[in-house]
Design an enzyme around this catalytic site. Structure first.
Site, mmCIF file in Angstrom:
data_model
loop_
_atom_site.group_PDB
_atom_site.id
_atom_site.type_symbol
_atom_site.label_atom_id
_atom_site.label_comp_id
_atom_site.label_asym_id
_atom_site.label_seq_id
_atom_site.Cartn_x
_atom_site.Cartn_y
_atom_site.Cartn_z
ATOM 1 N N CYS A 15 1.228 -1.317 0.326
ATOM 2 C CA CYS A 15 0.366 -0.123 -0.510
ATOM 3 C C CYS A 15 0.763 1.517 0.286
ATOM 4 C CB CYS A 15 -0.953 -0.062 1.313
ATOM 5 S SG CYS A 15 -1.970 1.204 1.451
ATOM 6 N N ASP A 45 -8.468 -3.726 -8.255
ATOM 7 C CA ASP A 45 -8.056 -2.662 -7.308
ATOM 8 C C ASP A 45 -8.603 -1.740 -7.855
ATOM 9 O OD1 ASP A 45 -6.837 -0.284 -5.356
ATOM 10 O OD2 ASP A 45 -4.394 -1.648 -5.229
ATOM 11 N N HIS A 105 -6.713 -4.375 -3.745
ATOM 12 C CA HIS A 105 -6.108 -3.795 -3.153
ATOM 13 C C HIS A 105 -6.305 -4.893 -1.915
ATOM 14 C CE1 HIS A 105 -3.857 -0.084 -2.186
ATOM 15 N NE2 HIS A 105 -4.142 -0.389 -1.241
#
Length: 222
Positions: free
Chosen positions: A117, A164, A191
């Protein structure tokens, strides 16, 4: 397996970090860059997993610069808090903390960096800006496309989810086009697919990405 240590960055700021040591002689070192949720139980687990594979793994607590001891979950309020903290910690300062971790991890030999991330964005930036690293593995870093023109100086492998909602496939293709030497893998996942504590966790994708990452580390770190 893990212990809490302190790191002192070049600007004099002291932060905590989680350190996981392998049972035997290390194959090398690995810096693990946190998501926006702090060095929480998931990030510590990632360190422990890499230590089981033979790496001295260190996860700097980047958020200690603005709020010590942050460990967030994955509910909407946690996400909002994590984003707020992230905006208060610049990439430049995070890289100072990475460099401080690198000084310790290098005791184990060559050092790689992996990030998830926001930490994936930090790992990408480190690959292009820091000396002393041997490999970089960013996972779904939302800021990478904006730095796609910044060429990594070390072997780099990136992982992205095809579903994502925060990183489009157009952004992934932009990265591929700008940096053809970077290995880019995509997965039928969203994600955060590597995190078993998130609803977006996808075990087949996480396992495949880990196996590829370990092979990459074996090749470039040890």
């Amino acid at each position: 397996m893990g212990t809490q240590i302190e790191l002192t960055a070049s600007d004099g700021v002291t932060i905590s970090a989680y350190r996981a040591d392998p049972a035997g002689k290390p194959r090398g070192g690995l810096i693990v860059c946190q998501e926006i949720f702090g060095v929480n139980v998931h990030v510590r687990g990632v360190c422990d997993r890499y230590a089981q594979e033979g790496y001295l793994a260190i996860a700097p607590a980047f958020f200690d610069r603005v709020q010590p001891g942050v460990e967030l979950g994955y509910e909407p309020d946690d996400i909002a808090k994590g984003r707020e903290l992230m905006q208060k910690v610049s990439i430049d300062n995070a890289l100072k903390d990475v460099a401080a971790a690198l000084a310790i991890a290098s005791e184990a030999g060559k050092v790689g960096i992996v990030g998830y991330c926001w930490g994936g964005t930090v790992a990408w930036a480190a690959a292009g800006r820091l000396d002393g690293l041997s490999a970089a593995i960013p996972y779904y870093g939302g800021g990478i496309a904006g730095m796609a023109d910044k060429k990594p100086r070390i072997p780099t492998m990136a992982h992205f989810g095809e579903k994502d909602h925060s990183i489009s496939m157009a952004d992934v293709e932009k990265i591929r086009a700008a940096q053809p030497d970077v290995i880019v893998h995509t997965y039928a996942a969203g994600h955060g697919f590597n995190c078993e504590m998130r609803g977006s966790y996808d075990k087949p994708s996480a396992d495949l990405a880990l196996s590829r990452s370990l092979e990459f580390l074996r090749q470039h770190v040890g």
